[in-house]
Write an enzyme that holds these catalytic residues in place. Structure first.
Site, PDB file in Angstrom:
ATOM      1  N   HIS A 124      39.668  43.014  18.067  1.00 11.49           N
ATOM      2  CA  HIS A 124      38.441  42.513  18.697  1.00 11.49           C
ATOM      3  C   HIS A 124      38.634  41.005  18.774  1.00 11.49           C
ATOM      4  CE1 HIS A 124      35.975  46.272  17.364  1.00 11.49           C
ATOM      5  NE2 HIS A 124      36.699  46.493  18.443  1.00 11.49           N
ATOM      6  N   ASP A 130      45.697  44.357  -9.770  1.00 13.32           N
ATOM      7  CA  ASP A 130      46.587  43.246  -9.438  1.00 13.32           C
ATOM      8  C   ASP A 130      47.518  43.584  -8.273  1.00 13.32           C
ATOM      9  OD1 ASP A 130      48.120  45.099 -10.740  1.00 13.32           O
ATOM     10  OD2 ASP A 130      49.106  43.681 -12.108  1.00 13.32           O
ATOM     11  N   GLU A 152      37.238  51.452  27.572  1.00 15.63           N
ATOM     12  CA  GLU A 152      37.197  52.602  26.664  1.00 15.63           C
ATOM     13  C   GLU A 152      35.871  53.367  26.699  1.00 15.63           C
ATOM     14  OE1 GLU A 152      36.946  51.484  22.451  1.00 15.63           O
ATOM     15  OE2 GLU A 152      37.197  49.397  23.060  1.00 15.63           O
ATOM     16  N   TYR A 189      30.196  61.724  23.344  1.00 16.25           N
ATOM     17  CA  TYR A 189      30.236  62.287  21.999  1.00 16.25           C
ATOM     18  C   TYR A 189      29.027  63.203  21.825  1.00 16.25           C
ATOM     19  CZ  TYR A 189      32.916  57.957  21.936  1.00 16.25           C
ATOM     20  OH  TYR A 189      33.769  56.940  22.258  1.00 16.25           O
ATOM     21  N   ASP A 208      45.593  48.483  21.737  1.00 18.69           N
ATOM     22  CA  ASP A 208      44.420  49.265  21.328  1.00 18.69           C
ATOM     23  C   ASP A 208      44.259  50.401  22.326  1.00 18.69           C
ATOM     24  OD1 ASP A 208      42.050  50.230  20.346  1.00 18.69           O
ATOM     25  OD2 ASP A 208      40.872  48.432  20.744  1.00 18.69           O
ATOM     26  N   GLU A 262      41.055  55.106  26.290  1.00 21.09           N
ATOM     27  CA  GLU A 262      41.084  53.640  26.207  1.00 21.09           C
ATOM     28  C   GLU A 262      42.449  53.096  26.611  1.00 21.09           C
ATOM     29  OE1 GLU A 262      40.192  50.173  22.849  1.00 21.09           O
ATOM     30  OE2 GLU A 262      40.628  52.246  22.226  1.00 21.09           O
ATOM     31  N   ARG A 279      37.201  60.080  24.027  1.00 17.42           N
ATOM     32  CA  ARG A 279      37.288  58.669  24.407  1.00 17.42           C
ATOM     33  C   ARG A 279      38.670  58.432  25.000  1.00 17.42           C
ATOM     34  NH1 ARG A 279      35.709  56.625  20.079  1.00 17.42           N
ATOM     35  NH2 ARG A 279      37.594  55.942  18.996  1.00 17.42           N
ATOM     36  N   HIS A 334      36.130  45.100  25.086  1.00 19.63           N
ATOM     37  CA  HIS A 334      36.152  43.923  24.225  1.00 19.63           C
ATOM     38  C   HIS A 334      37.454  43.182  24.507  1.00 19.63           C
ATOM     39  CE1 HIS A 334      39.066  45.887  21.527  1.00 19.63           C
ATOM     40  NE2 HIS A 334      38.274  46.938  21.514  1.00 19.63           N
ATOM     41  N   HIS A 351      28.295  52.937  22.664  1.00 19.16           N
ATOM     42  CA  HIS A 351      29.021  51.678  22.492  1.00 19.16           C
ATOM     43  C   HIS A 351      29.321  51.062  23.855  1.00 19.16           C
ATOM     44  CE1 HIS A 351      32.902  53.558  23.608  1.00 19.16           C
ATOM     45  NE2 HIS A 351      32.559  54.568  22.837  1.00 19.16           N
ATOM     46  N   HIS A 395      33.963  55.524  14.174  1.00 22.07           N
ATOM     47  CA  HIS A 395      34.970  54.857  13.347  1.00 22.07           C
ATOM     48  C   HIS A 395      35.387  55.770  12.189  1.00 22.07           C
ATOM     49  CE1 HIS A 395      33.648  50.606  14.861  1.00 22.07           C
ATOM     50  NE2 HIS A 395      34.411  51.255  15.714  1.00 22.07           N
ATOM     51  N   ASP A 418      42.815  57.112  18.093  1.00 22.98           N
ATOM     52  CA  ASP A 418      42.594  55.709  18.468  1.00 22.98           C
ATOM     53  C   ASP A 418      43.516  54.884  17.573  1.00 22.98           C
ATOM     54  OD1 ASP A 418      41.676  53.107  18.888  1.00 22.98           O
ATOM     55  OD2 ASP A 418      39.566  53.702  18.988  1.00 22.98           O
TER      56      ASP A 418
END
Length: 445
Positions: free
Chosen positions: A360, A35, A383, A387, A270, A407, A405, A353, A349, A242, A259
């Site tokens: 996004h 709950d 970005e 890798y 971002d 960005e 990365r 975006h 990738h 991710h 990130d």
């Protein structure tokens, strides 16, 4: 100050052209476990139109059907309730809503489904986003059926339920001056959070400590929290795009990929930065980092009005492929690697975006089957990354486990572009200075 009334007026103008009414609901309460609920976050479309952050609310927009009538906005919301407010917080209430929010009429949320058939009578189309709340979809279809069943010659039935994307989401894609000021504020808070992370990360510090520091900085400086789940990825964790477990100790000699972006009044930033845990890049880390940085700078330079949305991605790929060849990680020329997509093992990738109320953000990427042209007011991320999996036996061991990365958030302007997140350390020298504590925080937004 964001003008939500102006947002409504722009949407009503498009609805008038379509002879459509719109029904826009906010997000439902979401259960975390048993709950316990997640902290409430309003639906982005609803917020863009109202600036109202209470649950159990629905906005109905009714453009004028004839020259003798005028457009109306009707908000359904919770009524004041002393007992419930004692438990779950203050409510605006029906009486105060019109003056506070600038809408034309306010009604109790309990009356929504009984009142809608009369409100929507005479409109040929109804804009309503489906697929979010199954129970709400059933109620909306019942209203649609009732309108059809009771239609008369003077009041024809609706012929279609329309998705909001072609109209509302295209409006949201172009940010006005007030929205951009909010996004700049989010960017400034994000700068402080990343600088704090660089100063705090040390061998033995756990990823969760950096994660907590980011969240604390976002909220301490006035943000509504993180715009998305923070990625705090040390060492080979950075090769997981991710990665959000954020629970491993940082090791001497590894990189840390962060990130994370602040959200201010529900508008997102971002940003990704990658830096050495011990404050100094190794030769291999520096070489990979410079390739990614060169790709990012080239991609940012490609952001300008009239350029295709894909242009930054294409520029980044050119630099990344050349870098992979120069590092000796792939064979052939840069052009051959690009043509054969030999980069995809290491860069899987896209480069950009849209960014706005959603990290996004909404808005189409294609126009007439091709990448749409960039226009002033659009905000996109840039970005690129590389890798190298820690178990990739096909590459030299010295590269394995490195993930980088970089960005930033970029606004398309009339003259070219503006990097909203400028000022966050990014060059090798800036990164190492920040890790050593030589880059001060802004101490505010």
């Amino acid at each position: 100050m964001i003008s939500f009334a102006e947002h409504r007026a722009r949407f009503l103008e498009l609805l008038t052209q379509e002879r459509a009414a719109a029904v826009v609901a906010t997000s439902p309460h979401r259960i975390r476990n048993h709950d316990a609920e997640y902290r409430f976050r309003p639906d982005s479309d609803f917020w863009w139109l109202t600036g109202f952050a209470e649950p159990e609310s629905v906005l109905v927009l009714l453009p004028a059907l004839t020259a003798e009538t005028r457009p109306r906005t009707v908000l359904f919301l919770r009524e004041k309730d002393r007992e419930r407010e004692t438990w779950t917080g203050r409510r605006l209430g029906v009486t105060a809503a019109t003056a506070k929010l600038g809408i034309d009429e306010a009604r109790r949320i309990e009356n929504l489904w009984t009142d809608l058939p009369q409100l929507l009578k005479g409109y040929e189309r109804i804009v309503h986003r489906t697929g979010i709340d199954e129970a709400r979809d059933r109620e909306m279809l019942a209203v649609f059926a009732k309108l059809r069943a009771t239609a008369k010659a003077a009041s024809p039935p609706p012929v279609a339920l329309l998705d909001p994307a072609p109209m509302l989401h295209e409006l949201r894609l172009f940010k006005d001056a007030s929205e951009l000021d909010t996004m700049r504020r989010a960017a400034r808070i994000t700068r402080d959070a990343h600088v704090a992370a660089m100063r705090t990360a040390k061998p033995g510090v756990n990823e969760r400590e950096i994660d907590a520091l980011l969240d604390a900085t976002f909220r301490r400086l006035g943000g509504t929290g993180a715009a998305y789940t923070n990625i705090v990825a040390g060492g080979a964790n950075a090769t997981i795009l991710h990665y959000v477990l954020n629970d491993q100790p940082l090791r001497d000699g590894d990189l840390l990929l962060v990130d994370a972006g602040s959200e201010v009044d529900w508008y997102a930033s971002d940003v990704t930065r990658t830096f050495p845990v011990n404050g100094r890049f190794t030769a291999e880390q520096r070489a990979v980092y410079q390739v990614v940085l060169d790709a990012q700078l080239a991609a940012i330079d490609a952001v300008r009005p009239g350029a295709a949305f894909d242009a930054p991605h294409e520029r980044a790929l050119e630099k990344l492929c050349a870098g992979l060849v120069d590092l000796g990680i792939v064979d052939g020329t840069a052009a051959e690697v690009l043509a054969a997509e030999g980069f995809k093992r290491f860069y899987m990738h896209r480069t950009s975006h849209w960014l706005g109320l959603d990290v996004h953000d909404c808005g189409a990427y294609l126009a007439n089957g091709s990448a749409r042209a960039l226009e002033p007011g659009m905000v996109l991320t840039i970005e690129p990354g590389l890798y190298f999996a820690e178990d990739d036996a096909a590459i030299d061991a010295r590269w394995r486990g490195i993930g980088v990365r970089i960005e930033d958030d970029v606004l398309v302007t009339r003259e070219g572009h503006e990097v909203l997140t400028r000022g966050i350390p990014k060059t090798v020298d800036e990164i190492e200075a920040a890790c050593a504590g030589r880059v001060p925080a802004l101490s505010g937004a």
